[in-house]
Design an enzyme around this catalytic site. Structure first.
Site, PDB file in Angstrom:
ATOM      1  N   ASN A 158       1.219  -1.378  -0.071  1.00 19.40           N
ATOM      2  CA  ASN A 158       0.554  -0.463   0.273  1.00 19.40           C
ATOM      3  C   ASN A 158       0.933   1.265   0.054  1.00 19.40           C
ATOM      4  OD1 ASN A 158       0.481  -0.230   2.454  1.00 19.40           O
ATOM      5  ND2 ASN A 158      -1.082   0.021   3.462  1.00 19.40           N
ATOM      6  N   ARG A 166      10.930   3.840   5.930  1.00 20.09           N
ATOM      7  CA  ARG A 166      10.788   3.534   7.288  1.00 20.09           C
ATOM      8  C   ARG A 166      12.132   2.439   7.967  1.00 20.09           C
ATOM      9  NH1 ARG A 166       4.901   4.722   8.235  1.00 20.09           N
ATOM     10  NH2 ARG A 166       4.665   2.281   9.268  1.00 20.09           N
ATOM     11  N   PRO A 182      10.129  -6.869  -1.258  1.00 18.01           N
ATOM     12  CA  PRO A 182       8.975  -6.030  -0.923  1.00 18.01           C
ATOM     13  C   PRO A 182       7.603  -6.981  -1.495  1.00 18.01           C
ATOM     14  CG  PRO A 182      10.563  -6.284  -2.836  1.00 18.01           C
ATOM     15  CD  PRO A 182      10.756  -6.733  -1.681  1.00 18.01           C
ATOM     16  N   GLU A 257       4.827  -3.693  12.504  1.00 17.40           N
ATOM     17  CA  GLU A 257       3.828  -3.070  11.825  1.00 17.40           C
ATOM     18  C   GLU A 257       2.294  -4.131  11.005  1.00 17.40           C
ATOM     19  OE1 GLU A 257       3.884   0.703  12.636  1.00 17.40           O
ATOM     20  OE2 GLU A 257       6.253   0.709  13.241  1.00 17.40           O
ATOM     21  N   CYS A 291      -3.210   1.618   6.898  1.00 19.33           N
ATOM     22  CA  CYS A 291      -3.371   0.407   8.082  1.00 19.33           C
ATOM     23  C   CYS A 291      -4.393   1.738   9.126  1.00 19.33           C
ATOM     24  CB  CYS A 291      -2.321  -0.101   9.207  1.00 19.33           C
ATOM     25  SG  CYS A 291      -0.602   1.299   8.399  1.00 19.33           S
ATOM     26  N   GLU A 388     -10.640  -4.640   9.059  1.00 16.86           N
ATOM     27  CA  GLU A 388     -10.234  -3.361   7.745  1.00 16.86           C
ATOM     28  C   GLU A 388     -10.760  -3.153   6.939  1.00 16.86           C
ATOM     29  OE1 GLU A 388      -5.401  -4.892   8.267  1.00 16.86           O
ATOM     30  OE2 GLU A 388      -5.400  -2.705   8.066  1.00 16.86           O
ATOM     31  N   GLU A 465       8.423   2.738  14.350  1.00 13.68           N
ATOM     32  CA  GLU A 465       9.093   3.397  13.380  1.00 13.68           C
ATOM     33  C   GLU A 465       9.353   4.665  13.917  1.00 13.68           C
ATOM     34  OE1 GLU A 465       7.587   0.914   9.595  1.00 13.68           O
ATOM     35  OE2 GLU A 465       9.248  -0.654   9.645  1.00 13.68           O
TER      36      GLU A 465
HETATM   37  P1  NAD Z   1       0.648  -9.008   3.352  1.00 10.08           P
HETATM   38  O1  NAD Z   1       0.474  -9.449   5.031  1.00 10.08           O
HETATM   39  O2  NAD Z   1      -0.587 -10.194   2.984  1.00 10.08           O
HETATM   40  O3  NAD Z   1       1.838  -8.801   2.899  1.00 10.08           O
HETATM   41  C1  NAD Z   1       2.557  -7.939   3.413  1.00 10.08           C
HETATM   42  C2  NAD Z   1       4.645  -8.706   3.188  1.00 10.08           C
HETATM   43  O4  NAD Z   1       4.243 -10.021   3.507  1.00 10.08           O
HETATM   44  C3  NAD Z   1       3.982  -8.847   1.839  1.00 10.08           C
HETATM   45  O5  NAD Z   1       5.300  -8.964   1.142  1.00 10.08           O
HETATM   46  C4  NAD Z   1       3.791 -10.083   1.369  1.00 10.08           C
HETATM   47  O6  NAD Z   1       4.642 -11.206   0.289  1.00 10.08           O
HETATM   48  C5  NAD Z   1       4.403 -10.867   3.140  1.00 10.08           C
HETATM   49  N1  NAD Z   1       3.670 -12.338   2.993  1.00 10.08           N
HETATM   50  C6  NAD Z   1       2.361 -12.670   2.939  1.00 10.08           C
HETATM   51  N2  NAD Z   1       2.690 -13.905   3.892  1.00 10.08           N
HETATM   52  C7  NAD Z   1       4.002 -14.055   3.873  1.00 10.08           C
HETATM   53  C8  NAD Z   1       4.369 -15.393   4.491  1.00 10.08           C
HETATM   54  N3  NAD Z   1       3.441 -16.702   5.072  1.00 10.08           N
HETATM   55  N4  NAD Z   1       6.073 -15.130   5.164  1.00 10.08           N
HETATM   56  C9  NAD Z   1       6.953 -13.863   4.717  1.00 10.08           C
HETATM   57  N5  NAD Z   1       6.050 -13.000   4.425  1.00 10.08           N
HETATM   58  C10 NAD Z   1       4.875 -12.581   4.250  1.00 10.08           C
HETATM   59  O7  NAD Z   1      -0.023  -7.602   3.932  1.00 10.08           O
HETATM   60  P2  NAD Z   1      -1.066  -7.014   2.439  1.00 10.08           P
HETATM   61  O8  NAD Z   1      -2.006  -6.926   1.958  1.00 10.08           O
HETATM   62  O9  NAD Z   1       0.565  -6.337   1.650  1.00 10.08           O
HETATM   63  O10 NAD Z   1      -0.611  -4.666   3.829  1.00 10.08           O
HETATM   64  C11 NAD Z   1      -1.794  -4.980   3.625  1.00 10.08           C
HETATM   65  C12 NAD Z   1      -2.119  -4.943   5.311  1.00 10.08           C
HETATM   66  O11 NAD Z   1      -0.758  -4.197   6.035  1.00 10.08           O
HETATM   67  C13 NAD Z   1      -2.976  -4.434   6.161  1.00 10.08           C
HETATM   68  O12 NAD Z   1      -3.049  -5.349   7.347  1.00 10.08           O
HETATM   69  C14 NAD Z   1      -2.220  -3.352   6.460  1.00 10.08           C
HETATM   70  O13 NAD Z   1      -2.926  -2.752   8.053  1.00 10.08           O
HETATM   71  C15 NAD Z   1      -0.466  -3.313   6.892  1.00 10.08           C
HETATM   72  N6  NAD Z   1      -0.162  -2.499   7.501  1.00 10.08           N
HETATM   73  C16 NAD Z   1       0.462  -2.155   8.534  1.00 10.08           C
HETATM   74  C17 NAD Z   1       1.308  -0.507   8.633  1.00 10.08           C
HETATM   75  C18 NAD Z   1       1.321  -0.159   9.783  1.00 10.08           C
HETATM   76  O14 NAD Z   1       2.598   0.323   9.957  1.00 10.08           O
HETATM   77  N7  NAD Z   1       1.135  -0.637  11.476  1.00 10.08           N
HETATM   78  C19 NAD Z   1       1.855  -0.097   7.326  1.00 10.08           C
HETATM   79  C20 NAD Z   1       0.947  -0.213   6.559  1.00 10.08           C
HETATM   80  C21 NAD Z   1       0.593  -1.511   6.854  1.00 10.08           C
END
Ligand code: NAD
Length: 484
Positions: A158, A166, A182, A257, A291, A388, A465
């Site tokens: 996102n 960060r 990424p 995060e 998020c 969410e 962060e």
């Molecule tokens: P996601 O958890 O599906 O993926 C995040 C990352 O993890 C991606 O790079 C993905 O490829 C990787 N990933 C997925 N499965 C994995 C596994 N089994 N092992 C290791 N890595 C794995 O999340 P998303 O859909 O990419 O992002 C949205 C989520 O991120 C939302 O829940 C949002 O709230 C959160 N978010 C949090 C913050 C924060 O600072 N708190 C900031 C931005 C987004």
């Protein structure tokens, strides 16, 4: 101001030990433009063999990199900051193409990410220590800080530039080497950022990047090889928990995060114009795919009609479209899955009695667009109250008393951010103390700032962060006892 980029200039390979290279398997996966459904590029699809090369390179580079001076690291970050700023148009155009956000927002993200690099270039030269005397007076206690060691960085789609910046910035400032994965939906911005670090003079092996369509095939080996000493993850709570379990097996430091379920509270005495302006930022920034996005709006019954109508009017005037077009305020959602999730959450809320003041549908044509939507009278047992939304949908529920709204706001497993609008500083301070969150937006819909510690409590994560504490996440204490 350029609004496009040269597709032939994109980096689409893995970056390991200072060299761009194809995946060992030669496989690649497509990256789609969510506004047009066109394929922008194919990116190297790394696997376990590439993961091993990357973590081994990070392990080898750590010894020399630990000896780099704070000034050397600060200078690299400063050069990276300047290069990011100089490349704002290009980075923003890549981000809009792969993620969908309007160009103006993409430029804002470039500025925020760049600011992280500048902030940590300034922090790199301020890593302090401490000195004390033992209680019996016989020993001088010298405390120094050292880089924790090779770090695993995993980021979501996102905020493709800011989330990488960060993490990379404090790791560089602290003297840690890195392996970075990424998100598969938005790898191109991250790869462009990595190229900037190479140009800024980051030594080979310090930052290694493996893109992949199968996250666990790359991240599992990183977590289990015994080389990495820390994991820094931004993403969903579910994946965060998986990484925490893996980190436990190797006793790795962890920064998480994770997701949020932000309450946006409008008290009876709030300035409604300010609240609408704040709501627009807290809900509509990044199409609601943040998020920190306001997920549940609780508005005092005495002002709920005025707030809802003004907010719906403002939202209905937003221009939805391809983020590269002038005048676009709201781009597409990231993919079909995200769009279908939003549709189903709205349908569920409506089936439980919510009324649609504006939006509530998807426009015709290509792309994963959803109309900015305001729902009122949303029942507390609607699914979107505990999920969410990650879309441009504001769900408004009235409340009658301040005790009640505090209880509702805290009635969630998450605790990233809460927003409060009131003209009373006393009430602001009281809510700020009692909201179970890591960050509070008091009369503002924006909390992200490089100088502030970003992060949440409860299941929204561990660690912070940014701010003064951001670098500490990548440092380890060492204590030397000096006999006197
Ligand atoms: P996601 O958890 O599906 O993926 C995040 C990352 O993890 C991606 O790079 C993905 O490829 C990787 N990933 C997925 N499965 C994995 C596994 N089994 N092992 C290791 N890595 C794995 O999340 P998303 O859909 O990419 O992002 C949205 C989520 O991120 C939302 O829940 C949002 O709230 C959160 N978010 C949090 C913050 C924060 O600072 N708190 C900031 C931005 C987004």
């Amino acid at each position: 101001m350029s609004t496009s980029f040269d597709p032939t200039s994109l980096h689409t390979e893995l970056f390991i030990d200072g060299a761009w290279q194809q995946a060992t398997s030669s496989a690649a996966f497509p990256v789609e433009n969510p506004a047009t459904n066109e394929i922008i590029a194919h990116v190297a699809d790394g696997g376990p063999a590439d993961a091993a090369l990357a973590i081994e390179a990070a392990g080898r580079a750590q010894t020399e990199w630990s000896k780099s001076t704070p000034r050397e690291r600060a200078d690299i970050l400063r050069r990276a900051f300047e290069l990011v700023i100089a490349n704002t148009d290009r980075l923003a155009a890549i981000m809009t193409a792969e993620m969908g956000k309007p160009l103006a927002e993409a430029r804002g993200e470039v500025a925020y990410g760049a600011d992280m690099l500048r902030w940590f270039s300034e922090e790199a030269v301020r890593i302090g220590g401490d000195c004390a005397t033992s209680v019996d007076g016989n020993t001088r206690i010298m405390i120094t800080k050292e880089p924790i060691g090779p770090c695993v960085l995993v980021t979501p789609w996102n905020f493709p530039l800011a989330m990488g910046a960060r993490k990379i910035a404090p790791a560089v400032a602290a003297g840690c080497t890195m392996v970075f994965k990424p998100a598969a939906l938005t790898p191109l911005t991250s790869l462009a950022l990595v190229e900037i670090f190479r140009e800024a003079g980051l030594p080979d092996g310090v930052l290694n990047v493996v893109t992949t369509s199968k996250a666990s095939s790359v991240v599992d080996p990183w977590m289990s090889k015994g080389i990495a000493r820390k994991v820094s993850f931004t993403g969903s709570t579910e994946v965060g928990k998986t990484l925490l379990r893996q980190a436990a097996d190797n006793v790795m430091r962890s920064s998480m995060e994770l997701g949020g379920n932000a309450p946006f509270i409008v008290l009876a005495d709030a300035n409604i114009e300010k609240a609408v302006e704040g709501a627009l930022k807290a809900k509509m920034r990044n199409m609601g795919e943040a998020c920190t996005a306001a997920n549940r709006f609780f508005v005092h019954r005495s002002v709920v009609e005025e707030f809802s109508e003004k907010f719906a009017k403002t939202i209905s005037e937003l221009q939805v479209g391809n983020g590269v077009l002038a005048g676009t305020d709201v781009g597409p959602l990231i993919d079909r899955k995200g769009l279908e999730k939003v549709e189903s959450l709205v349908a569920d809320a409506v089936s439980k009695g919510a009324r649609v003041l504006t939006g509530g549908s998807r426009p015709e044509g290509p792309g994963y667009f959803y109309s900015p939507t305001v729902l009122v009278d949303v029942a507390l047992d609607s699914e979107l109250m505990s999920t969410e939304i990650f879309g441009p949908v504001a769900a408004i529920t009235p409340f009658d008393s301040e005790d009640e709204v505090l209880r509702l706001a805290n009635d969630t497993e998450w605790g990233l951010v809460g927003y409060l609008f009131t003209e009373s500083l006393d009430k602001g301070m009281q809510f700020s103390a009692e909201l179970e969150v890591g960050m509070v937006g008091l009369n503002t819909g924006l909390v992200s700032n490089p100088a502030a510690p970003f992060g949440g409590v409860k299941q929204s994560g561990l660690g912070r962060e940014g701010g003064k504490v951001g670098i500490e996440e990548f440092l380890e204490y060492k204590y030397t006892a000096l006999a006197v």
